[in-house]
Structure formats: structure tokens, C-alpha cells
Design a protein around this motif. Structure first.
Motif, PDB file in Angstrom:
ATOM      1  N   ARG A  24       0.832  -1.211   0.000  1.00  0.00           N
ATOM      2  CA  ARG A  24       0.000   0.000   0.000  1.00  0.00           C
ATOM      3  C   ARG A  24       0.863   1.256   0.000  1.00  0.00           C
ATOM      4  NH1 ARG A  24      -3.283  -0.077   5.725  1.00  0.00           N
ATOM      5  NH2 ARG A  24      -1.526  -0.360   7.162  1.00  0.00           N
ATOM      6  N   ASP A  25       2.077   1.194   0.598  1.00  0.00           N
ATOM      7  CA  ASP A  25       2.999   2.322   0.489  1.00  0.00           C
ATOM      8  C   ASP A  25       3.472   2.472  -0.953  1.00  0.00           C
ATOM      9  OD1 ASP A  25       2.734   2.731   3.171  1.00  0.00           O
ATOM     10  OD2 ASP A  25       4.729   2.005   3.719  1.00  0.00           O
ATOM     11  N   TYR A  26       3.762   1.346  -1.599  1.00  0.00           N
ATOM     12  CA  TYR A  26       4.183   1.378  -2.999  1.00  0.00           C
ATOM     13  C   TYR A  26       3.091   1.992  -3.875  1.00  0.00           C
ATOM     14  CZ  TYR A  26       5.044  -0.481  -7.719  1.00  0.00           C
ATOM     15  OH  TYR A  26       5.218  -0.611  -9.072  1.00  0.00           O
ATOM     16  N   THR A  27       1.855   1.588  -3.649  1.00  0.00           N
ATOM     17  CA  THR A  27       0.738   2.110  -4.434  1.00  0.00           C
ATOM     18  C   THR A  27       0.587   3.621  -4.236  1.00  0.00           C
ATOM     19  OG1 THR A  27      -0.410  -0.015  -4.251  1.00  0.00           O
ATOM     20  CG2 THR A  27      -1.742   1.893  -4.866  1.00  0.00           C
ATOM     21  N   ALA A  28       0.824   4.076  -3.016  1.00  0.00           N
ATOM     22  CA  ALA A  28       0.680   5.505  -2.723  1.00  0.00           C
ATOM     23  C   ALA A  28       1.753   6.339  -3.407  1.00  0.00           C
ATOM     24  CB  ALA A  28       0.727   5.731  -1.213  1.00  0.00           C
ATOM     25  N   GLY A  29       2.925   5.770  -3.626  1.00  0.00           N
ATOM     26  CA  GLY A  29       3.990   6.513  -4.288  1.00  0.00           C
ATOM     27  C   GLY A  29       5.300   5.761  -4.242  1.00  0.00           C
ATOM     28  N   HIS A  30       5.966   5.644  -5.408  1.00  0.00           N
ATOM     29  CA  HIS A  30       7.191   4.863  -5.489  1.00  0.00           C
ATOM     30  C   HIS A  30       8.169   5.521  -6.466  1.00  0.00           C
ATOM     31  CE1 HIS A  30       4.231   3.165  -8.359  1.00  0.00           C
ATOM     32  NE2 HIS A  30       5.255   3.241  -9.202  1.00  0.00           N
ATOM     33  N   VAL A  31       9.391   5.055  -6.449  1.00  0.00           N
ATOM     34  CA  VAL A  31      10.383   5.532  -7.401  1.00  0.00           C
ATOM     35  C   VAL A  31       9.858   5.279  -8.810  1.00  0.00           C
ATOM     36  CG1 VAL A  31      12.730   5.188  -8.273  1.00  0.00           C
ATOM     37  CG2 VAL A  31      12.287   5.104  -5.801  1.00  0.00           C
ATOM     38  N   PRO A  32       9.875   6.253  -9.693  1.00  0.00           N
ATOM     39  CA  PRO A  32       9.336   6.042 -11.043  1.00  0.00           C
ATOM     40  C   PRO A  32       9.942   4.810 -11.712  1.00  0.00           C
ATOM     41  CG  PRO A  32       9.782   8.369 -10.695  1.00  0.00           C
ATOM     42  CD  PRO A  32      10.323   7.657  -9.494  1.00  0.00           C
ATOM     43  N   GLY A  33       9.053   3.988 -12.230  1.00  0.00           N
ATOM     44  CA  GLY A  33       9.478   2.782 -12.935  1.00  0.00           C
ATOM     45  C   GLY A  33       9.710   1.580 -12.061  1.00  0.00           C
ATOM     46  N   ALA A  34       9.611   1.732 -10.745  1.00  0.00           N
ATOM     47  CA  ALA A  34       9.930   0.626  -9.838  1.00  0.00           C
ATOM     48  C   ALA A  34       8.891  -0.481  -9.914  1.00  0.00           C
ATOM     49  CB  ALA A  34      10.033   1.134  -8.406  1.00  0.00           C
ATOM     50  N   TRP A  35       9.369  -1.704  -9.790  1.00  0.00           N
ATOM     51  CA  TRP A  35       8.516  -2.866  -9.597  1.00  0.00           C
ATOM     52  C   TRP A  35       8.260  -3.042  -8.101  1.00  0.00           C
ATOM     53  CZ3 TRP A  35       6.772  -6.249 -13.490  1.00  0.00           C
ATOM     54  CH2 TRP A  35       7.315  -6.037 -14.764  1.00  0.00           C
ATOM     55  N   HIS A  36       7.237  -3.818  -7.800  1.00  0.00           N
ATOM     56  CA  HIS A  36       7.005  -4.185  -6.405  1.00  0.00           C
ATOM     57  C   HIS A  36       7.065  -5.694  -6.263  1.00  0.00           C
ATOM     58  CE1 HIS A  36       4.771  -5.376  -2.778  1.00  0.00           C
ATOM     59  NE2 HIS A  36       5.310  -4.277  -2.279  1.00  0.00           N
ATOM     60  N   ALA A  37       7.701  -6.145  -5.181  1.00  0.00           N
ATOM     61  CA  ALA A  37       7.710  -7.574  -4.843  1.00  0.00           C
ATOM     62  C   ALA A  37       8.006  -7.709  -3.362  1.00  0.00           C
ATOM     63  CB  ALA A  37       8.759  -8.331  -5.655  1.00  0.00           C
ATOM     64  N   ALA A  38       7.261  -8.570  -2.671  1.00  0.00           N
ATOM     65  CA  ALA A  38       7.616  -8.883  -1.292  1.00  0.00           C
ATOM     66  C   ALA A  38       8.980  -9.558  -1.275  1.00  0.00           C
ATOM     67  CB  ALA A  38       6.566  -9.795  -0.660  1.00  0.00           C
ATOM     68  N   ARG A  39       9.740  -9.267  -0.252  1.00  0.00           N
ATOM     69  CA  ARG A  39      11.107  -9.789  -0.190  1.00  0.00           C
ATOM     70  C   ARG A  39      11.160 -11.309  -0.316  1.00  0.00           C
ATOM     71  NH1 ARG A  39      14.289 -10.158   5.458  1.00  0.00           N
ATOM     72  NH2 ARG A  39      16.062 -11.430   4.740  1.00  0.00           N
ATOM     73  N   ALA A  40      10.266 -12.015   0.375  1.00  0.00           N
ATOM     74  CA  ALA A  40      10.304 -13.482   0.350  1.00  0.00           C
ATOM     75  C   ALA A  40       9.972 -14.041  -1.028  1.00  0.00           C
ATOM     76  CB  ALA A  40       9.343 -14.055   1.392  1.00  0.00           C
ATOM     77  N   ARG A  41       9.399 -13.208  -1.906  1.00  0.00           N
ATOM     78  CA  ARG A  41       8.967 -13.701  -3.213  1.00  0.00           C
ATOM     79  C   ARG A  41       9.856 -13.185  -4.352  1.00  0.00           C
ATOM     80  NH1 ARG A  41       2.624 -12.909  -3.555  1.00  0.00           N
ATOM     81  NH2 ARG A  41       2.743 -14.794  -4.812  1.00  0.00           N
ATOM     82  N   LEU A  42      11.082 -12.792  -4.017  1.00  0.00           N
ATOM     83  CA  LEU A  42      12.003 -12.301  -5.041  1.00  0.00           C
ATOM     84  C   LEU A  42      12.321 -13.338  -6.116  1.00  0.00           C
ATOM     85  CD1 LEU A  42      14.469 -10.133  -2.920  1.00  0.00           C
ATOM     86  CD2 LEU A  42      12.906  -9.329  -4.704  1.00  0.00           C
ATOM     87  N   PRO A  43      12.476 -14.630  -5.774  1.00  0.00           N
ATOM     88  CA  PRO A  43      12.736 -15.591  -6.858  1.00  0.00           C
ATOM     89  C   PRO A  43      11.640 -15.592  -7.919  1.00  0.00           C
ATOM     90  CG  PRO A  43      13.266 -16.580  -4.743  1.00  0.00           C
ATOM     91  CD  PRO A  43      12.584 -15.275  -4.444  1.00  0.00           C
ATOM     92  N   ALA A  44      10.386 -15.587  -7.496  1.00  0.00           N
ATOM     93  CA  ALA A  44       9.281 -15.534  -8.454  1.00  0.00           C
ATOM     94  C   ALA A  44       9.247 -14.195  -9.173  1.00  0.00           C
ATOM     95  CB  ALA A  44       7.950 -15.786  -7.739  1.00  0.00           C
ATOM     96  N   ALA A  45       9.613 -13.120  -8.461  1.00  0.00           N
ATOM     97  CA  ALA A  45       9.587 -11.792  -9.069  1.00  0.00           C
ATOM     98  C   ALA A  45      10.557 -11.692 -10.241  1.00  0.00           C
ATOM     99  CB  ALA A  45       9.920 -10.737  -8.021  1.00  0.00           C
ATOM    100  N   LEU A  46      11.728 -12.287 -10.099  1.00  0.00           N
ATOM    101  CA  LEU A  46      12.694 -12.231 -11.192  1.00  0.00           C
ATOM    102  C   LEU A  46      12.160 -12.933 -12.434  1.00  0.00           C
ATOM    103  CD1 LEU A  46      16.133 -12.828  -9.432  1.00  0.00           C
ATOM    104  CD2 LEU A  46      15.093 -10.676 -10.165  1.00  0.00           C
TER     105      LEU A  46
END
Length: 540
Positions: free
Chosen positions: A408-430
């Protein structure tokens, strides 16, 4: 060697100390877990463990899922010093096979307890239609909203005043000095309405008291209008005659429930090497910051009763509560004692005891040593090439930014172009980011709100890729000072599961979801009986 479901149940029944740690993301946790399981997402484990589990030799029973395997969480816990961290043998499947109950939603011990209180105490309640009729007739009761102020501000019953749960007994006579004036307590659903109303009754308030049946959910389902942006709060000053009545009533009900009262000088004697002792200040966050007891942590406004599994995940621990008025800790303690906790109260503490100012730092391990980049340099990197290429684009991605903070913090505002992924799910995110960018990244930059979590995540990511990995120094907060955030585009590398959307929060909940939530709450007493590990005792 792990814990069997029967061994865990035996620990609970003996009231021995134990933590049942569900290391899945909150949305998965909310789909079903044992009554006393506390959510410790693997993504946040280093940031949560030392604060929430103070004693390192506490038995910690761990289970997870494919995204957050128990063995990974146990490795983290052992690095943090937890010598008794072991898996729940066969996980939730083993728990179910042994006849264990699974409870849905979050903060379930508190919600189930609230339903039991209403069942045993026959807490009076009024329907939305009945309260609406009183308002329309020009003879409104005093309506007090027992939630946090931010929840009240989002949506509230017309004419209501914000009085968070722990404040009710202390401040209600300022709002309803005439004992003939009816008082109605509401929350979003049921628990805080029931506990708030019954607090006033237990403490001897002479006024007619009722809970608003089903809270703002019931109000909405009845077709009644909610207010938005309300700001009404109870008076900050309590008249001495009212204070004396509140103090007398609070201490009487606390003693009936089994709360033991001590002075601040007695507190060191409660710290024992083989016992966990939590010390919570139940006053407001502002009061805590102005001066508190060294080593205490804030649990304001009755949230400790509502979210006991979050604040005190060590079942069987000792809880000490502090106030400066002789009311709030006593009333909060009366409920925790009925929930089966060994409860002590310093109520009131003396002004000379509450001298530490500001916030208490949460104990966390030093983050891993990883490469870092400041916001200005990241801006240069991003300007040199696209941070990501969308599904229709092509070509290399020079720098890929991954935000591992709350969704919800990411949705409110993030670095332009940034992806979001929970830390534990980084393998799937890649697996998502690579095909979407059509090329391996030249470098990855990991960020979170303050940057602390990002450093842990960057160390994880560096083990998953040969590309250079950096942590954004100061996190997204540092970027905010250097340039605008983006909120109109979101790129979820994996579907966010870090936050379970409560059916009673916000203003856009479906009717079906609200009705289903109420049906679930109504069934909790029966489920408590089947489970049998709760040790709840409602005073009469």
C-alpha cells in the motif's frame, strides 16, 4: 526434530510459553491458522523477531508455505539467536490431521474473546435502525467510536465522538455527565463495540449503555449514511470527581479479573531469565512520546486488547501495563486477565517514572553489508536508460528498481518505474521482471520506505542474480526529497499478498463481504469450544 501438533497443544494447555509463528504473508495467514498463531512474515522476520519475542530460548513453532518455507525462517531465527526454533511437523496439514482448528481472518483471539464476552455477559446492543431513529428524533444518545482515530476519521456514525477503547472509562463522564443519557459504543464491526460497552458497564457507569450492533458494517447494511472526515474527540481534561469515579471503577473490575497492582520500583522483580515479560504503556502515542518508562513500548487506545496476537505473540508470557491516571492500564488489564494472560499494572505511575522522551527504538540486527547508491546517483542511472520496458517495448533494461516495502505504500507513491515484490517472493519476481524487460538488467536497485528492509532484501537478491545489486541509501523516503514519486503506474512482479484487506475497513466494501464477515464472527464462540486452548474466563 520438530514439534508435533499434540506437543504444541500440550504447551498451550499447560500455559507454558510458546510462539506459533506463521511466516506466510498476511493474506495467506488470514485464510486459516491455529488460534494462537501469530503472523511473522518471512519478508520482515529480522525486523520483527527481537521486539516481539524478547527471550531467545522461547519455544518457537514455525510453519509456512512454498513462498515462505519454514526451514528458511528457522535459519533466520537461529541466526538471530533463537535456540528453540523448530518446525511444526507436517505444517498446517499435520495440525488439521491432529484435529486442530483453523481460524480465518486476523486478530482472531481478540475477536473470538469479544464474541464470548457478549455471549456470557449479554452485552446490550442497539441496531442501526434503532440508533438512527434516536438521532432523527432529535434525542440522540452519546455515540462514542472505540476505534483508532484514523479509522474514525475515515468513516463514522453521524454525531459520534472518537474515544479509543482504553480511554472510554476515563473520559465518558465528560461526554455524558447526566446518568440518564444513553451511551452507544461503536466500532467497524463487533469486537471493540462489545468490549467498549462492557467496559463501561463493568466499571459501574450508571448510564444506559449499549453496543451498536455490528458497528459501521451494520450501519451500512441498514442503508444508513456514514460521515467522512469527522474530527470530534473527547475533552483532554477530566474533572476530578469524574476521574475519581473512573479510577475506583477501573481498579475494582481489574481486581475482580485477577490483575495485580505494583509500583514502578517492583518491576525489576518481574524480570526472570525463564519468563517473557512485556511492558506496555497504554496511553496515547503523544503522551508516550512526551515521557514514558524506560524499556516500555506503546500500545495505545485499546489496540492491545484488539491486537494481542501482534503485540504479545508469546502465549503464556507475563504482561505489565502502565498509565499515569489509574484508569487505562487497569481497564486494559481487566480484559487481558480474562483472556488468560498473567497481568500486572502500574496504575498510576508517578511523574518521576515517566521521564524518557521520544520513541523506543525497536531492537533489530545490523543489516547485511551490501552496495548502496544514493538518490542522486540513481536518478542519473535511470536517466541513462529506461528503468523497465513495458510489455510492448523492447531492448535492455539498464537499471531495474524493486520496491520491497508494504504494497500500500508502494501504491501511494514509489520511485518512477519501480517494480514491487515482497522480499520473500524475489525468486518468483525475477521470473516476471526478466521477460517483461526483454533483457537481463545491468543492475538492480532495491528500495523500501526507510531503506532498512531493502538492505536485507538486496543481500537476498544478490544470491539470485549475477547482476550487481544495490540498496537505495535512505530508501524511498530519501528519493522523495530528491524528486517526485510515481503513483499512477504500478508494476507488481508478483500479486501482492502482504496485506489482508479487512471486510470492515475502507469505504468500498461489498455487501456480500460484510455479511460474510458478520456470519464468521457469529460462529467464533462455537469454534472456541471445539479448539479448547483459549483459557478465556469472562467475569460476571
Amino acid at each position: 526434530m520438530g514439534f508435533t501438533a499434540f506437543q504444541v497443544r500440550a504447551l498451550l494447555l499447560r500455559r507454558d510459553e510458546v510462539v506459533i509463528a506463521d511466516v506466510r504473508e498476511e493474506a495467506a495467514y488470514a485464510q486459516g491458522h491455529p488460534l494462537w498463531a501469530a503472523n511473522f512474515p518471512l519478508s520482515l522476520l529480522e525486523l520483527d523477531a527481537w521486539r516481539r519475542i524478547p527471550r531467545r530460548d522461547t519455544p518457537v513453532v514455525v510453519y509456512g508455505d512454498a513462498d515462505a518455507p519454514a526451514h528458511r525462517a528457522i535459519d533466520v531465527l537461529r541466526r538471530l539467536g533463537y535456540t528453540q526454533a523448530r518446525p511444526l511437523l507436517d505444517g498446517l496439514g499435520g495440525w488439521i490431521a491432529a484435529g486442530g482448528e483453523l481460524f480465518q481472518d486476523v486478530n482472531v483471539p481478540s475477536k473470538a474473546f469479544g464474541e464470548l464476552v457478549e455471549s456470557v455477559s449479554r452485552t446490550p446492543s442497539l441496531t442501526a435502525q434503532q440508533v438512527g431513529a434516536l438521532i432523527d428524533a432529535g434525542t440522540p444518545p452519546v455515540i462514542v467510536d472505540a476505534r483508532r482515530f484514523d479509522e474514525f476519521h475515515t468513516m463514522s456514525i453521524p454525531t459520534a465522538t472518537s474515544v479509543p477503547g482504553a480511554e472510554l472509562v476515563l473520559r465518558i463522564r465528560e461526554l455524558a455527565p447526566d446518568p440518564a443519557t444513553p451511551v452507544v459504543v461503536n466500532c467497524a464491526g463487533r469486537t471493540r463495540s462489545i468490549i467498549g460497552a462492557q467496559s463501561l458497564i463493568n466499571a459501574g457507569l450508571p448510564n444506559p449503555v449499549a453496543a451498536l450492533r455490528n458497528g459501521t458494517i451494520g450501519w451500512t447494511l441498514a442503508g444508513q449514511r456514514l460521515d467522512h472526515g469527522a474530527t470530534g474527540t473527547a475533552p483532554a481534561t477530566v474533572a476530578e470527581p469524574h476521574h475519581a469515579l473512573a479510577r475506583s471503577g477501573a481498579h475494582a473490575v481489574a481486581r475482580r479479573a485477577g490483575v495485580r497492582f505494583i509500583r514502578t520500583s517492583d518491576l525489576p522483580g518481574l524480570y526472570e531469565p525463564d519468563r517473557t515479560t512485556y511492558v506496555f504503556d497504554v496511553r496515547s502515542a503523544t503522551e508516550f512520546a512526551a515521557g514514558h518508562l524506560d524499556g516500555s513500548f506503546p500500545a495505545p487506545g485499546g489496540q492491545l486488547v484488539q491486537e494481542t496476537d501482534h503485540y504479545a505473540p508469546v502465549r503464556g508470557a507475563r504482561i505489565v501495563l502502565i498509565d499515569d491516571d489509574g484508569v487505562r492500564a487497569a481497564m486494559t488489564g481487566s480484559w487481558l486477565a480474562q483472556m488468560g494472560w498473567e497481568t500486572w499494572a502500574i496504575s498510576p505511575a508517578g511523574p518521576g517514572d515517566l521521564v524518557r522522551r521520544g520513541t523506543e527504538p525497536h531492537p533489530v540486527p545490523d543489516p547485511p553489508q551490501v552496495g548502496t547508491v544514493d538518490a542522486a546517483t540513481l536518478r542519473t542511472w535511470l536517466a541513462a536508460g529506461p528503468a523497465v520496458i513495458d510489455q510492448l517495448g523492447s531492448g535492455p533494461a539498464a537499471t531495474v528498481v524493486i520496491d520491497v516495502g508494504p504494497s500500500r505504500d508502494y501504491t501511494a507513491g514509489h520511485v518512477p518505474g519501480a517494480w514491487h515484490a515482497a522480499r520473500a517472493r524475489l525468486p518468483a519476481a525475477l521470473g516476471t521482471i526478466g521477460p517483461a524487460t526483454r533483457h537481463a538488467a545491468t543492475r538492480y536497485v532495491v528500495t523500501s520506505q526507510t531503506g532498512r528492509l531493502a538492505r536485507f532484501a538486496a543481500a537476498d537478491l544478490s544470491r539470485l542474480t549475477s547482476a550487481p545489486v544495490f540498496s537505495l541509501d535512505g530508501g524511498t523516503a530519501a528519493w522523495r526529497t530528491a524528486g517526485p514519486l510515481e503513483s499512477d503506474q504500478t508494476r507488481y512482479a508478483v500479486a501482492p499478498a502482504d496485506r489482508y484487506r479487512r471486510p470492515y475497513e475502507g469505504t468500498d466494501n461489498s455487501r456480500a463481504a460484510m455479511e460474510a464477515y458478520l456470519e464468521w464472527e457469529f460462529g467464533l464462540v462455537e469454534q472456541l469450544e471445539r479448539d479448547g486452548t483459549h483459557h478465556f474466563r469472562v467475569i460476571r
